[in-house]
Design an enzyme around this catalytic site. Structure first.
Site, PDB file in Angstrom:
ATOM      1  N   LYS A 115       0.821  -1.214   0.000  1.00 25.75           N
ATOM      2  CA  LYS A 115       0.000   0.000   0.000  1.00 25.75           C
ATOM      3  C   LYS A 115       0.851   1.258   0.000  1.00 25.75           C
ATOM      4  O   LYS A 115       0.455   2.269  -0.569  1.00 25.75           O
ATOM      5  CB  LYS A 115      -0.951   0.015   1.206  1.00 25.75           C
ATOM      6  CG  LYS A 115      -2.137  -0.903   1.018  1.00 25.75           C
ATOM      7  CD  LYS A 115      -3.307  -0.475   1.887  1.00 25.75           C
ATOM      8  CE  LYS A 115      -4.486  -1.406   1.685  1.00 25.75           C
ATOM      9  NZ  LYS A 115      -5.572  -1.166   2.649  1.00 25.75           N
ATOM     10  N   LYS A 197      -5.425 -12.170  -8.298  1.00 24.65           N
ATOM     11  CA  LYS A 197      -6.648 -12.230  -7.505  1.00 24.65           C
ATOM     12  C   LYS A 197      -7.726 -11.310  -8.102  1.00 24.65           C
ATOM     13  O   LYS A 197      -7.409 -10.235  -8.590  1.00 24.65           O
ATOM     14  CB  LYS A 197      -6.290 -11.766  -6.088  1.00 24.65           C
ATOM     15  CG  LYS A 197      -7.391 -11.945  -5.082  1.00 24.65           C
ATOM     16  CD  LYS A 197      -6.925 -11.480  -3.716  1.00 24.65           C
ATOM     17  CE  LYS A 197      -8.120 -11.002  -2.910  1.00 24.65           C
ATOM     18  NZ  LYS A 197      -7.765 -10.498  -1.598  1.00 24.65           N
ATOM     19  N   LYS A 200     -11.850  -5.603  -7.026  1.00 23.10           N
ATOM     20  CA  LYS A 200     -12.793  -4.577  -7.462  1.00 23.10           C
ATOM     21  C   LYS A 200     -12.081  -3.328  -7.955  1.00 23.10           C
ATOM     22  O   LYS A 200     -12.683  -2.473  -8.578  1.00 23.10           O
ATOM     23  CB  LYS A 200     -13.760  -4.234  -6.334  1.00 23.10           C
ATOM     24  CG  LYS A 200     -13.069  -3.752  -5.085  1.00 23.10           C
ATOM     25  CD  LYS A 200     -13.916  -3.913  -3.850  1.00 23.10           C
ATOM     26  CE  LYS A 200     -13.026  -3.819  -2.622  1.00 23.10           C
ATOM     27  NZ  LYS A 200     -13.548  -4.478  -1.453  1.00 23.10           N
TER      28      LYS A 200
END
Ligand code: TRP
Length: 334
Positions: A115, A197, A200
Site C-alpha cells: 500500500k 486475484k 474490485k
C-alpha cells in the site's frame, strides 16, 4: 467462549463494491459458520481512512456493507453486526497495543509495503499501524477464530504475537485467536488475468463480477472470461482460467471438482461459461432482491445498527477495562 460457544470475529472494509470473490471467499463462509459460533461481524470503516476517502461515499458504503451482510443471510438478531467507528474501545485498545508492537514487526507487513508503494504520496502513520487496530478489533472480543483471506493472514499472526506478548507480561488477558481459512472459494481469481486475484479495483471491469451486477452483465463477463487454447474442462495448474471457473462453480453449487469435470465432459468452453454465469446469477439475484428490500426499510437497519453497536460496546468495554487496569490506568471514580 461466550454463551457456551466459541467467539468468531471478522470484518471487511467498506470501500467500494464487493465482488463474488468477497462473497464466495468470505461472506458465504460467515453465513455457514454463524450457527456454530457466537459471531461479531464488523464494518471496518476506521481502517478505510488509511487511504483518502470521500466522506459521503464512505458513510454510504458502510451502511451498504452492513445491509449486505444481512442480505447475504447473516441474522442480525443472532449475530452482532456493527460499525467499528461506533465502538470507541477499538481506537483506545489500539493505542495501548501500539506500545506493545515493534516498528520492525510492522515494517515487515507485506500489505503495508504494497500500500505504501501504491499510495506513495500518503504514507501515513495509520497505514503503518493498521495491523495494530486490527489486532485490537480481534482481541477486544476475546475471539477464538478469525476467518480471513490469505492476504490478511500475516496480520492475524501479528495479532497472536501481540496477544501472547501482552499475556506473558500481565497474565491471561487475551484469548489467542486462530485463523480460519475457508475450504472452497478460497481465492477467486481475475476473469481476465487468472494468475491475479479478482479485485474490485481492477481497471478492467470484465475482470470481476460485482455482487450487484445484473444477469446480463454477469453472463457477458463470464462469456469473455480468459481460458486457454485447449477445449477440455479440467482442473489444472496449467489451466488457471478454467480452474478458476471450476472453483467458482464448485463454490456456488457445492459440487466437487471431479463431479464438475464429469458434468462437462465433452462439452465446450461456451457451454461451461454459460453454466457458470447462470449459477452465479442464481446465487446473487436473491441477495440483490433482499438488499433492495432492506434498503427500503430504513428504520429497521437503523435499529440493527444501534442495538448491535451497544451490544458490541458492552463486550469490548469489558476487555478494555481489564487491559487498562493491567497497564496501570486508574479507574474513573463515579
Ligand atoms: N483488514 C481486513 C481486510 O481489509 C478487515 C479487518 C479489519 C478485519 N479488522 C479485522 C478482518 C478483524 C478480520 C478481523 O480485509
Amino acid at each position: 467462549m461466550l454463551n457456551g460457544k466459541k467467539v468468531l470475529y471478522s470484518g471487511m472494509q467498506s470501500t467500494g463494491n464487493l465482488t463474488i470473490g468477497n462473497y464466495l471467499g468470505a461472506l458465504k463462509n460467515w453465513v455457514n459458520l454463524s450457527d456454530e459460533y457466537e459471531c461479531f461481524f464488523m464494518v471496518a470503516n476506521e481502517h478505510s481512512i488509511t487511504v483518502r476517502q470521500d466522506p459521503a461515499e464512505l458513510r454510504k458504503r458502510a451502511r451498504a456493507l452492513l445491509t449486505l451482510y444481512i442480505a447475504a443471510g447473516i441474522d442480525p438478531e443472532k449475530n452482532c453486526l456493527y460499525y467499528q467507528s461506533h465502538v470507541p474501545a477499538h481506537a483506545e485498545l489500539a493505542w495501548i497495543l501500539n506500545c506493545y508492537t515493534y516498528m520492525g514487526e510492522l515494517s515487515r507487513m507485506t500489505q503495508y509495503k504494497d500500500k505504501s508503494a501504491k499510495h506513495a504520496d500518503n504514507i501515513n502513520a495509520g497505514l503503518f499501524t493498521y495491523p495494530v487496530l486490527m489486532a485490537a478489533d480481534i482481541l477486544l472480543f476475546q475471539s477464538d477464530v478469525v476467518p480471513v483471506g490469505i492476504d490478511q493472514k500475516q496480520h492475524l499472526e501479528l495479532t497472536r504475537d501481540i496477544a501472547m506478548r501482552f499475556n506473558s507480561i500481565y497474565g491471561d488477558v487475551f484469548t489467542v485467536p486462530e485463523a480460519y481459512i475457508g475450504e472452497v472459494g478460497r481465492r477467486i481469481m481475475s476473469l481476465q488475468e487468472p494468475e491475479k486475484k479478482m479485485s474490485k479495483s481492477d481497471e478492467n471491469p470484465n475482470a470481476y463480477i460485482l455482487m450487484m451486477d445484473d444477469k446480463d452483465t454477469i453472463i457477458r463477463k463470464f462469456k469473455r472470461a480468459v481460458t486457454d487454447s485447449e477445449t477440455c474442462i479440467k482442473y489444472s495448474e496449467s489451466k488457471p482460467g478454467v480452474s478458476n471457473l471450476i472453483d467458482i462453480y464448485a463454490s456456488c453449487t457445492g459440487k466437487s471438482t471431479a463431479e464438475i469435470e464429469k458434468e462437462f465432459e465433452g462439452k465446450g468452453y461456451g457451454d461451461f461459461k454459460l453454466a457458470v454465469g447462470e449459477t452465479v446469477t442464481d446465487v446473487l439475484v436473491p441477495i440483490q432482491q433482499r438488499f433492495a428490500d432492506l434498503e427500503k426499510n430504513k428504520d429497521y437497519i437503523d435499529s440493527v445498527i444501534k442495538n448491535n453497536a451497544e451490544k458490541a460496546s458492552y463486550f469490548a468495554n469489558k476487555t478494555l477495562r481489564k487491559v487498562q487496569k493491567k497497564v496501570g490506568f486508574p479507574e474513573l471514580i463515579r
